[in-house]
Design an enzyme around this catalytic site. Structure first.
Site, PDB file in Angstrom:
ATOM      1  N   ASP A  48      24.695 -17.263  18.171  1.00 53.22           N
ATOM      2  CA  ASP A  48      23.686 -16.213  18.316  1.00 53.22           C
ATOM      3  C   ASP A  48      23.795 -15.578  19.703  1.00 53.22           C
ATOM      4  O   ASP A  48      23.756 -16.274  20.714  1.00 53.22           O
ATOM      5  CB  ASP A  48      22.285 -16.799  18.091  1.00 53.22           C
ATOM      6  CG  ASP A  48      21.249 -15.732  17.806  1.00 53.22           C
ATOM      7  OD1 ASP A  48      21.222 -14.714  18.511  1.00 53.22           O
ATOM      8  OD2 ASP A  48      20.450 -15.928  16.868  1.00 53.22           O
ATOM      9  N   SER A  89      17.867 -10.952  15.218  1.00 52.09           N
ATOM     10  CA  SER A  89      18.622 -12.020  14.568  1.00 52.09           C
ATOM     11  C   SER A  89      18.315 -12.137  13.086  1.00 52.09           C
ATOM     12  O   SER A  89      19.152 -12.609  12.316  1.00 52.09           O
ATOM     13  CB  SER A  89      18.323 -13.363  15.238  1.00 52.09           C
ATOM     14  OG  SER A  89      18.732 -13.305  16.575  1.00 52.09           O
ATOM     15  N   THR A 142      17.834 -17.104  12.165  1.00 53.52           N
ATOM     16  CA  THR A 142      19.224 -17.192  11.675  1.00 53.52           C
ATOM     17  C   THR A 142      19.351 -18.168  10.495  1.00 53.52           C
ATOM     18  O   THR A 142      19.768 -17.746   9.406  1.00 53.52           O
ATOM     19  CB  THR A 142      20.190 -17.534  12.830  1.00 53.52           C
ATOM     20  OG1 THR A 142      19.936 -16.673  13.929  1.00 53.52           O
ATOM     21  CG2 THR A 142      21.638 -17.417  12.395  1.00 53.52           C
ATOM     22  N   GLU A 262      24.830 -22.924  13.388  1.00 47.36           N
ATOM     23  CA  GLU A 262      24.449 -21.948  14.409  1.00 47.36           C
ATOM     24  C   GLU A 262      24.333 -22.568  15.803  1.00 47.36           C
ATOM     25  O   GLU A 262      23.605 -23.545  15.997  1.00 47.36           O
ATOM     26  CB  GLU A 262      23.104 -21.276  14.078  1.00 47.36           C
ATOM     27  CG  GLU A 262      22.810 -20.126  15.060  1.00 47.36           C
ATOM     28  CD  GLU A 262      21.353 -19.695  15.118  1.00 47.36           C
ATOM     29  OE1 GLU A 262      20.472 -20.454  14.679  1.00 47.36           O
ATOM     30  OE2 GLU A 262      21.103 -18.599  15.650  1.00 47.36           O
ATOM     31  N   ASP A 267      21.981 -17.051  22.759  1.00 47.99           N
ATOM     32  CA  ASP A 267      21.029 -15.929  22.761  1.00 47.99           C
ATOM     33  C   ASP A 267      19.884 -16.160  23.747  1.00 47.99           C
ATOM     34  O   ASP A 267      19.467 -15.235  24.448  1.00 47.99           O
ATOM     35  CB  ASP A 267      20.489 -15.786  21.337  1.00 47.99           C
ATOM     36  CG  ASP A 267      19.411 -14.727  21.203  1.00 47.99           C
ATOM     37  OD1 ASP A 267      19.717 -13.544  21.428  1.00 47.99           O
ATOM     38  OD2 ASP A 267      18.262 -15.084  20.870  1.00 47.99           O
ATOM     39  N   HIS A 271      18.588 -13.859  26.832  1.00 49.11           N
ATOM     40  CA  HIS A 271      17.225 -13.335  27.027  1.00 49.11           C
ATOM     41  C   HIS A 271      16.681 -13.735  28.396  1.00 49.11           C
ATOM     42  O   HIS A 271      15.947 -12.969  29.020  1.00 49.11           O
ATOM     43  CB  HIS A 271      16.284 -13.882  25.945  1.00 49.11           C
ATOM     44  CG  HIS A 271      16.454 -13.235  24.607  1.00 49.11           C
ATOM     45  ND1 HIS A 271      16.097 -11.929  24.369  1.00 49.11           N
ATOM     46  CD2 HIS A 271      16.944 -13.703  23.432  1.00 49.11           C
ATOM     47  CE1 HIS A 271      16.352 -11.634  23.091  1.00 49.11           C
ATOM     48  NE2 HIS A 271      16.879 -12.692  22.505  1.00 49.11           N
ATOM     49  N   ASP A 309      25.688 -12.561  15.670  1.00 47.06           N
ATOM     50  CA  ASP A 309      24.863 -11.526  15.043  1.00 47.06           C
ATOM     51  C   ASP A 309      24.780 -10.272  15.908  1.00 47.06           C
ATOM     52  O   ASP A 309      24.617  -9.166  15.414  1.00 47.06           O
ATOM     53  CB  ASP A 309      23.469 -12.065  14.714  1.00 47.06           C
ATOM     54  CG  ASP A 309      22.856 -12.892  15.840  1.00 47.06           C
ATOM     55  OD1 ASP A 309      23.490 -13.052  16.905  1.00 47.06           O
ATOM     56  OD2 ASP A 309      21.729 -13.383  15.658  1.00 47.06           O
ATOM     57  N   HIS A 310      24.907 -10.466  17.242  1.00 45.29           N
ATOM     58  CA  HIS A 310      24.774  -9.367  18.222  1.00 45.29           C
ATOM     59  C   HIS A 310      25.056  -9.953  19.593  1.00 45.29           C
ATOM     60  O   HIS A 310      25.139 -11.170  19.743  1.00 45.29           O
ATOM     61  CB  HIS A 310      23.347  -8.790  18.200  1.00 45.29           C
ATOM     62  CG  HIS A 310      22.309  -9.870  18.352  1.00 45.29           C
ATOM     63  ND1 HIS A 310      22.054 -10.486  19.556  1.00 45.29           N
ATOM     64  CD2 HIS A 310      21.540 -10.501  17.425  1.00 45.29           C
ATOM     65  CE1 HIS A 310      21.152 -11.424  19.378  1.00 45.29           C
ATOM     66  NE2 HIS A 310      20.821 -11.475  18.085  1.00 45.29           N
TER      67      HIS A 310
HETATM   68 MG    MG Z   1      20.295 -13.361  17.449  1.00 42.11          MG
HETATM   69 MG    MG Z   2      19.456 -17.485  15.917  1.00 47.17          MG
HETATM   70 ZN    ZN Z   3      17.723 -12.900  20.561  1.00 44.50          ZN
END
Ligand code: MG
Ligand code: MG
Ligand code: ZN
Length: 385
Positions: A48, A89, A142, A262, A267, A271, A309-310
């Site tokens: 992620d 997500s 996710t 995952e 991620d 953040h 995912d990004h």
């Molecule tokens: Mg995500």
């Molecule tokens: Mg996730």
């Molecule tokens: Zn995120």
């Protein structure tokens, strides 16, 4: 532009397995013909928030080596969602799980909030064993998008209820309280799963490594009450869970399996604009990728697809950086719109090369399995609403 500089000192670690795989490449003996057979098993690994700069920072901080370099084919996907160029997500995982772009926050539902069949459900309908492993809570966006259907990702207690609507064979992740310490009702979903024949255990009862599984039992393990701690602060359960998951799902006497793993917290490091958090979580997932590729190579009938995912944080590697000391800057504390690499390995890996929408991951996994008919669950899910 918000700019936050972080100076990361990283020691150079040379992994034995990397050195070995590199020498195979150097000697030119690596196989060059694509596998012609279709895979029995598919393992989808999602890092992620793991964009190309997270990958770069991770690889350089890891002695310029990674397990990803063992993948034979690389593709790129476009991660935007149906209502925003920057996906979240939930919409990102729904694109992989269901093959449709939807709005940010949607858990395996379309733009009208109608449920969409997921790869995990389709696999189950076709007699495959199924599993989910995450380093977030198991009801987080996710993993949730593979097993639940909900108009909003934050409805964790409702998402937990959807675990009872499948026959999932193996799951490990946090979030015990959404099963047995619920605010919306008095239900104890752990007991309900047990009464349906599941072996459910938690961090509260025993360590994961103390457990010996009977191949015939379906299994769930909850690693924390809410979200699990970061890799550097918590127990390192991901490699253990993956090892258990692989041996459990492959012992199932069905027609193969589908497993989603995952690395959830790359991620969260993004953040937090915390480059050492990102790199530490990347290293944990890199180890798991190596473990999965070792297993898949031995098995010979397993397709491994790794993507994100990004991207998260708009991470950039600054001019002051050296190979072993990355200086990272962040341009955002949210996700960004960058296209995302896809790494594939094993039978039918070649179909993941190219540039395509994130939803094509779903289509390509179905194609790899050889599923040509639409999911029979599609109509059933729609009638339920
Ligand atoms: Mg995500
Ligand atoms: Mg996730
Ligand atoms: Zn995120």
């Amino acid at each position: 532009m918000k700019k936050c500089l972080l100076y990361i000192q990283c020691s150079v670690i040379v992994l034995m397995s990397c050195t070995q795989s590199r020498s195979i490449v150097d000697s030119g003996s690596i196989e060059t013909t694509p596998h012609s057979t279709q895979p029995k098993n598919v393992i989808l690994i999602i890092g992620d928030g793991m964009g190309l700069t997270q990958m770069t920072a991770g690889i350089y901080s890891n002695g310029n080596q990674s397990q990803y370099e063992r993948c034979q084919y690389i593709g790129i996907h476009k991660p935007y969602s149906s209502d925003h160029l920057i996906t979240d997500s939930a919409a990102g995982a729904t694109a992989f799980a269901c093959g449709q772009k939807t709005y940010n926050g949607a858990i395996a539902v379309d733009s009208d909030s109608l449920p969409l069949p997921t790869l995990l459900e389709e696999a189950e309908d076709r007699g495959l064993a199924t599993g989910l492993i995450a380093t977030s809570s198991i009801v987080h966006a996710t993993p949730a998008s593979f097993i639940a259907h909900n108009r909003h990702r934050k409805n964790y207690e409702e998402i937990a209820e959807d675990f009872l609507k499948t026959e999932i064979d193996f799951f490990v992740g946090g979030g015990k309280k959404y099963f047995d310490g619920r605010d919306k009702d008095e239900r104890n979903l752990i007991e309900e799963l047990r009464s349906r024949g599941y072996r459910i255990s938690t961090y509260f009862d025993e360590e994961l490594e103390e457990i010996t599984l009977d191949p015939s039992e379906r299994f769930g393990y909850l690693t924390s009450n809410k979200e699990p701690l970061p890799h550097s602060q918590g127990r390192d359960y991901l490699p253990m869970a993956v090892q258990m998951g692989l041996s459990h799902l492959s012992a199932h006497d069905g027609d193969g399996f589908f497993l989603m793993i995952e690395g959830s917290q790359i991620d969260w490091g993004g953040h937090a604009n915390n480059a050492s958090y990102v790199i530490d979580e990347w290293k944990e997932l890199n180890e798991v990728v190596g473990q999965v590729l070792d297993w898949a190579e031995k098995d010979g009938e397993t397709l491994v697809v790794i993507t994100a995912d990004h991207e998260t944080g708009g991470l950039a590697i600054q001019y002051e950086s050296k190979m072993d000391s990355i200086v990272a800057a962040f341009t955002s504390d949210y996700h960004t719109g960058a296209m995302i690499p896809v790494y594939s390995h094993g039978p039918r890996a070649e179909i993941f090369s190219g540039i395509y929408e994130n939803t094509a991951i779903y289509d390509k996994i179905r194609k790899a399995y050889g599923w040509s008919e639409p999911s029979p669950r599609d109509t059933r899910l729609r009638q339920k609403k």
